[in-house]
Design an enzyme around this catalytic site. Structure first.
Site, PDB file in Angstrom:
ATOM      1  N   ASP A 132      17.092  19.307 -30.933  1.00 23.72           N
ATOM      2  CA  ASP A 132      17.316  18.049 -31.422  1.00 23.72           C
ATOM      3  C   ASP A 132      18.799  18.328 -31.548  1.00 23.72           C
ATOM      4  OD1 ASP A 132      18.688  17.525 -34.937  1.00 23.72           O
ATOM      5  OD2 ASP A 132      16.334  19.348 -34.418  1.00 23.72           O
ATOM      6  N   ASP A 155      14.867   8.275 -37.704  1.00 24.43           N
ATOM      7  CA  ASP A 155      15.309   9.719 -38.972  1.00 24.43           C
ATOM      8  C   ASP A 155      15.471   8.560 -40.662  1.00 24.43           C
ATOM      9  OD1 ASP A 155      16.562  11.668 -40.754  1.00 24.43           O
ATOM     10  OD2 ASP A 155      17.976  11.790 -39.116  1.00 24.43           O
ATOM     11  N   GLU A 183      16.249   9.807 -43.915  1.00 25.64           N
ATOM     12  CA  GLU A 183      16.701  11.049 -44.806  1.00 25.64           C
ATOM     13  C   GLU A 183      17.515  10.413 -46.383  1.00 25.64           C
ATOM     14  OE1 GLU A 183      19.785  14.074 -43.233  1.00 25.64           O
ATOM     15  OE2 GLU A 183      18.403  13.440 -41.778  1.00 25.64           O
TER      16      GLU A 183
END
Length: 283
Positions: free
Chosen positions: A82, A171, A173
């Site tokens: 990634d 994503d 986080e």
């Protein structure tokens, strides 16, 4: 005919409604109930350094794990990477020759940032033969889930049934700008993600992938089981095993096993054979 007695004026309905609305707003603020005042969301400013945020950029900082674990030994797996703008122009042919067969590319963050290297990274990986997908770095305190999902789809996060495009990824986080859970309650974060995933599926027809760590998931969602049956899991853990999974998932789909390697990008493994990766791309 009704005659009102002198000296007994009818109370003005508009005034009573205004007073009632004020009282409701005060009660809502004090008790945290959804109401007139609570319905207005005071969003944080847009991110100031989105080029420094990528999948896993905050994991090592908060979980105390050193980047660069050993490569896992998995029989049925496919090697991937990634990348984001901090990787700049990527030598995709070199990665292909090293055995990399898929890539996830950061497309957007919040609803104001697009990766300036996205075209080179997204199209470049495709041209050398890789199966590729895009991901969105979420900032749930800056705008709604629907707004960010729409921004993502409009700026590279869409999907097409060409056999080489993976569903988009969200994503989730640690917040790079403040409170690790973005100042939201556990239920608030879960609802924000539901809004994002619902909007993404409406726009693309696909259930998106979720990138998150088990520790963050427990802390910020209360270890919610709301997504495990629907959304494929992409989990970061830098070491020789994937470790404990968040609640709701019995297996992972992608594993980010190191944040650095002999070639550019974070390194990942798809949990299955290449034919299953192609099946995921095809929907």
């Amino acid at each position: 005919m009704t005659v009102r007695r002198s000296g007994s004026p009818r109370p003005p309905a508009r005034s009573l409604a205004t007073v009632g609305g004020i009282l409701l707003a005060i009660i809502s603020l004090l008790l945290g109930l959804p109401g007139t005042a609570a319905a207005v969301t005071d969003y944080a400013p847009e991110p100031t350094h989105p080029g420094q945020d990528w999948a896993g950029s905050e994991i090592a900082k908060h979980e105390g794990i050193a980047p660069g674990g050993g490569a896992p030994s998995l029989l049925a797996s496919v090697h991937g990477v990634d990348v984001s703008s901090h990787n700049r122009n990527v030598a995709w042919s070199t990665l292909w020759k090293s055995g990399v067969r898929f890539a996830y590319v950061k497309a957007t963050e919040s609803k104001s940032y697009t990766n300036p290297y996205f075209t080179q990274q997204y199209n470049g990986s495709y041209r050398v033969g890789m199966i590729r997908g895009a991901y969105h770095f979420a900032t749930p305190n800056t705008s709604s889930g629907a707004a960010q999902a729409n921004y993502f789809v409009d700026h590279g996060g869409g999907w097409s049934k060409d056999g080489k495009t993976l569903p988009g990824a969200l994503d989730m986080e640690y917040n790079p700008y403040g409170s690790v859970c973005y100042g939201l309650s556990k239920a608030g974060l879960v609802n924000w993600m539901k809004d994002w995933f619902r909007t993404y599926k409406k726009r693309t027809g696909r259930d998106a992938v979720l990138y998150t760590s088990t520790r963050w998931w427990k802390q910020c969602t209360g270890n919610s089981t709301a997504f495990g049956r629907i959304n494929p899991l992409w989990i970061p853990r830098y070491g020789s095993s994937v470790g404990e999974l968040p609640a709701g998932w019995s297996f992972h789909t992608f594993w980010q096993y190191t944040s650095s390697g002999p070639t550019v990008g974070d390194h990942n493994r798809f949990n299955g054979a290449y034919s299953r990766l192609k099946a995921l791309a095809n929907g």
